[in-house]
Design an enzyme around this catalytic site. Sequence first.
Site, PDB file in Angstrom:
ATOM      1  N   LYS A  48      60.556 124.984 -20.779  1.00  0.00           N
ATOM      2  CA  LYS A  48      60.228 124.052 -21.863  1.00  0.00           C
ATOM      3  C   LYS A  48      61.484 123.339 -22.389  1.00  0.00           C
ATOM      4  CE  LYS A  48      55.772 124.639 -21.875  1.00  0.00           C
ATOM      5  NZ  LYS A  48      54.884 123.555 -21.416  1.00  0.00           N
ATOM      6  N   TYR A  53      59.666 130.857 -19.497  1.00  0.00           N
ATOM      7  CA  TYR A  53      58.902 129.839 -20.235  1.00  0.00           C
ATOM      8  C   TYR A  53      59.856 128.992 -21.089  1.00  0.00           C
ATOM      9  CZ  TYR A  53      55.186 128.077 -23.361  1.00  0.00           C
ATOM     10  OH  TYR A  53      54.318 127.295 -24.090  1.00  0.00           O
ATOM     11  N   ASN A  94      50.440 118.488 -19.332  1.00  0.00           N
ATOM     12  CA  ASN A  94      50.097 119.566 -20.265  1.00  0.00           C
ATOM     13  C   ASN A  94      49.971 120.932 -19.586  1.00  0.00           C
ATOM     14  OD1 ASN A  94      48.469 120.828 -22.696  1.00  0.00           O
ATOM     15  ND2 ASN A  94      47.146 120.983 -20.897  1.00  0.00           N
TER      16      ASN A  94
HETATM   17  P1  NDP Z   1      45.656 127.303 -21.488  1.00  0.00           P
HETATM   18  O1  NDP Z   1      46.020 128.516 -20.702  1.00  0.00           O
HETATM   19  O2  NDP Z   1      44.406 127.281 -22.276  1.00  0.00           O
HETATM   20  O3  NDP Z   1      45.636 126.034 -20.521  1.00  0.00           O
HETATM   21  C1  NDP Z   1      46.532 125.842 -19.486  1.00  0.00           C
HETATM   22  C2  NDP Z   1      45.895 124.855 -18.511  1.00  0.00           C
HETATM   23  O4  NDP Z   1      46.809 124.620 -17.449  1.00  0.00           O
HETATM   24  C3  NDP Z   1      44.611 125.396 -17.916  1.00  0.00           C
HETATM   25  O5  NDP Z   1      43.592 124.443 -18.087  1.00  0.00           O
HETATM   26  C4  NDP Z   1      44.941 125.598 -16.441  1.00  0.00           C
HETATM   27  O6  NDP Z   1      43.821 125.239 -15.647  1.00  0.00           O
HETATM   28  C5  NDP Z   1      46.087 124.626 -16.230  1.00  0.00           C
HETATM   29  N1  NDP Z   1      46.972 125.043 -15.153  1.00  0.00           N
HETATM   30  C6  NDP Z   1      47.804 126.122 -15.136  1.00  0.00           C
HETATM   31  N2  NDP Z   1      48.413 126.194 -13.936  1.00  0.00           N
HETATM   32  C7  NDP Z   1      47.965 125.158 -13.190  1.00  0.00           C
HETATM   33  C8  NDP Z   1      48.207 124.717 -11.869  1.00  0.00           C
HETATM   34  N3  NDP Z   1      49.041 125.354 -11.039  1.00  0.00           N
HETATM   35  N4  NDP Z   1      47.551 123.618 -11.422  1.00  0.00           N
HETATM   36  C9  NDP Z   1      46.675 122.958 -12.217  1.00  0.00           C
HETATM   37  N5  NDP Z   1      46.417 123.332 -13.483  1.00  0.00           N
HETATM   38  C10 NDP Z   1      47.048 124.420 -13.961  1.00  0.00           C
HETATM   39  O7  NDP Z   1      46.933 127.022 -22.384  1.00  0.00           O
HETATM   40  P2  NDP Z   1      47.187 126.071 -23.655  1.00  0.00           P
HETATM   41  O8  NDP Z   1      46.122 125.072 -23.790  1.00  0.00           O
HETATM   42  O9  NDP Z   1      47.526 126.938 -24.784  1.00  0.00           O
HETATM   43  O10 NDP Z   1      48.538 125.369 -23.186  1.00  0.00           O
HETATM   44  C11 NDP Z   1      48.622 124.033 -22.745  1.00  0.00           C
HETATM   45  C12 NDP Z   1      50.074 123.586 -22.802  1.00  0.00           C
HETATM   46  O11 NDP Z   1      50.549 123.676 -24.139  1.00  0.00           O
HETATM   47  C13 NDP Z   1      51.009 124.450 -21.957  1.00  0.00           C
HETATM   48  O12 NDP Z   1      51.998 123.620 -21.360  1.00  0.00           O
HETATM   49  C14 NDP Z   1      51.651 125.369 -22.986  1.00  0.00           C
HETATM   50  O13 NDP Z   1      52.904 125.798 -22.576  1.00  0.00           O
HETATM   51  C15 NDP Z   1      51.736 124.431 -24.182  1.00  0.00           C
HETATM   52  N6  NDP Z   1      51.863 125.117 -25.460  1.00  0.00           N
HETATM   53  C16 NDP Z   1      50.845 125.903 -25.977  1.00  0.00           C
HETATM   54  C17 NDP Z   1      51.000 126.491 -27.227  1.00  0.00           C
HETATM   55  C18 NDP Z   1      49.933 127.314 -27.879  1.00  0.00           C
HETATM   56  O14 NDP Z   1      50.179 127.838 -28.969  1.00  0.00           O
HETATM   57  N7  NDP Z   1      48.760 127.458 -27.298  1.00  0.00           N
HETATM   58  C19 NDP Z   1      52.221 126.331 -27.982  1.00  0.00           C
HETATM   59  C20 NDP Z   1      53.193 125.504 -27.372  1.00  0.00           C
HETATM   60  C21 NDP Z   1      53.001 124.923 -26.155  1.00  0.00           C
HETATM   61  P3  NDP Z   1      43.294 126.143 -14.412  1.00  0.00           P
HETATM   62  O15 NDP Z   1      43.236 127.559 -14.873  1.00  0.00           O
HETATM   63  O16 NDP Z   1      41.963 125.527 -14.093  1.00  0.00           O
HETATM   64  O17 NDP Z   1      44.272 125.903 -13.314  1.00  0.00           O
END
Ligand code: NDP
Length: 248
Positions: A155, A151, A86
């Site tokens: 995806k 992005y 995710n």
């Molecule tokens: P958030 O930014 O809330 O969450 C992203 C998470 O990814 C964070 O918890 C972050 O944790 C973690 N993360 C990012 N980079 C790293 C890394 N290098 N190592 C470990 N952890 C990492 O985003 P969303 O919850 O909105 O998105 C989650 C997924 O859903 C993503 O893949 C996004 O592309 C996808 N998505 C979201 C949509 C939306 O409308 N919100 C729509 C479509 C897809 P930390 O900062 O602690 O590293």
Amino acid sequence: MANENKIAIVTGGGSGIGFAIAQTFTEHNITTIIVGRDEQKLDRAKEKLGALCVPFCFDLTNLPAIPALIENVIKQFGVIDILVNNAGINLKKYFTEVSDEEFQKIIHTNLSAVFAMSREVVKEMLKKDHGCIINISSMAAQYGLPKVIAYTASKSAIEGMTKAMAVELSPKGIRVNCIAPGFIATDMSAKALDSDAERKQKVLSRTPMGKLGEPADIGEAALFLASEAAKYITGVVLPVDGGNAIGF
Ligand code: NDP
């Protein structure tokens, strides 16, 4: 298999959609390892999710360290039943303004890390002829969205990889599926939409249900795909989007 004995990894489980998936899993008695870079964020999530949530502070872009991460999980838990890829990052910029470094950064997190995590987890799943992988895609892979070139590339690749993994791994007991969330209310979507009223209006106008989704909507879909109820489902991309993908 009873959920009590299941072990899941949810990358990016400390916030947004990943947190909601971890919440749904733990509510259904699945021990859930959440992976993220920000220790405090993970600790806050653990506080809310309780004993079945296990935080692992780790930067997924550190590809050479992923085998040791998975080894560590196996040492502690013995098995991995479910992997939800995710974690992801976004970058909103005009096509011509994106540097090579910026493009690579998105691909590294959203694609290369998903591959490396899946490969190491699958090695363990193959020992049990059993497992379930769920990748998280986006509407960006369903149709053309402006200003998110890297992005979108990442995806779209995730969706292709889901199918390639499914044909190779399903005969060995490992189902691989993808969820394509529509526009879900999280920090990431707030960043992309709140500063761009025109885009927000467009998103809502082509979403037949007329509203953003909730992270829990993705949690429920992930729980279903990870469950026995989905035992004949592999290689699919499931939009959870209020109809956005088919909205006019
Ligand atoms: P958030 O930014 O809330 O969450 C992203 C998470 O990814 C964070 O918890 C972050 O944790 C973690 N993360 C990012 N980079 C790293 C890394 N290098 N190592 C470990 N952890 C990492 O985003 P969303 O919850 O909105 O998105 C989650 C997924 O859903 C993503 O893949 C996004 O592309 C996808 N998505 C979201 C949509 C939306 O409308 N919100 C729509 C479509 C897809 P930390 O900062 O602690 O590293």
